[in-house]
Design an enzyme around this catalytic site. Structure first.
Site, PDB file in Angstrom:
ATOM      1  CG  ASP A 109      -1.963   0.918   1.034  1.00 34.07           C
ATOM      2  OD1 ASP A 109      -1.998   1.787   0.289  1.00 34.07           O
ATOM      3  OD2 ASP A 109      -3.418   0.373   1.462  1.00 34.07           O
TER       4      ASP A 109
ATOM      5  CB  VAL B  23      -0.391   1.411  -7.246  1.00 28.15           C
ATOM      6  CG1 VAL B  23      -0.025   0.244  -6.135  1.00 28.15           C
ATOM      7  CG2 VAL B  23      -1.553   2.450  -6.984  1.00 28.15           C
TER       8      VAL B  23
ATOM      9  CE1 TYR C   6     -14.181   4.857  -6.789  1.00 30.36           C
ATOM     10  CE2 TYR C   6     -16.280   4.483  -7.121  1.00 30.36           C
ATOM     11  CZ  TYR C   6     -15.376   4.223  -6.592  1.00 30.36           C
ATOM     12  OH  TYR C   6     -15.136   2.829  -5.694  1.00 30.36           O
TER      13      TYR C   6
END
Length: 254
Positions: free
Chosen positions: A47, A72, A163
């Site tokens: 994470d 990421v 989103y």
């Protein structure tokens, strides 16, 4: 850590499987790590935040679960993760970002870029790095975390286009990769959660969102984690290219 009932069929257990989980520091990712660990898997956690506390909790034979802190969105991260964790049996991509905006928000363009980069492009890069390796083994699982917003366009105010579209891309990516890799034995699926009580929803009116839910409550992260774990198990050995709805009846496909 509670102990799984011994009556759970072996087809649903994950003994001996190495599973990398992104977004593992909290929310659905952390809950999924706990469930997979309970089912016997070796979990590898990553994470942008520290996973140290969770890793210490998930200790087997005196050894905590392995974890590493990564970004990421860094194009180098997938290769670095592949070198760090070695061969995998399953990859669970549960990282994501959400900020409540609407079509007329002044920072619409900026938030769209961020959502696409974190939710979609980072997932594409990670899948691209690991899929060929897993396919060469002739088996393996990849599970993406999408959203009911990809199906409805948003179930409560604040679920902006950024989103919903980024998660819609995830659903399409599942189908694309499943068509490409299923013949190799690599099974690729996704889940589409509804309203889940996680820190990601801190900026929305949760009471207003819950009012639209048939069950009149938000789901606990564990209620998404168990379906994800199922998709990694032998019990899901003939499922590929599916998006499993976990929304409490909020959206029912025709």
């Amino acid at each position: 850590m509670r102990e799984i009932a011994p009556s759970i069929p072996h087809q649903l257990r994950l003994d001996g499987r190495r599973i990398l989980i992104t977004g593992a520091a909290g929310g659905i990712g952390a809950a999924t790590a706990r469930v997979c660990f309970e089912l016997g898997a070796t979990v590898l956690l990553t994470d942008t935040s520290s996973c140290e506390v969770l890793a210490a909790e998930l200790t087997r034979d005196g050894k905590p679960a392995s974890w590493t802190q990564t970004d990421v969105t860094n194009p180098l991260t997938p290769k670095q993760l592949a070198e760090w964790c070695g061969e995998l049996d399953a990859l669970i991509l549960s990282h994501g970002i959400y900020k409540a905006i609407d079509w007329d928000s002044e920072d619409w363009d900026e938030q769209t870029s961020i959502a696409f980069e974190v939710n979609l492009r980072a997932s594409m890069r990670l899948a691209r790095e690991f899929a060929n390796q897993m396919a060469r083994k002739g088996n393996g699982r990849i599970v993406f975390v999408g959203s009911v917003a990809a199906l409805t366009g948003g179930t409560f105010p604040g679920v902006g286009p950024h989103y919903a579209i980024s998660k819609g891309g995830i659903h399409t990516l599942v189908r694309y990769l499943a068509a490409r890799y299923t013949p190799s034995g690599l099974l690729i699926n996704g889940v589409a959660p509804g309203t889940i009580d996680t820190p990601m929803l801190k900026d929305i009116n949760l009471e207003q969102a819950i009012a639209r839910q048939p069950l009149k409550r938000a789901a606990k992260p564990e209620e998404v984690a168990w379906p994800i774990a199922f998709l990694c198990s032998q019990g899901a050995s003939f499922i590929s290219g599916a998006i499993l709805d976990v929304n409490g009846g909020n959206y029912m496909r025709p």
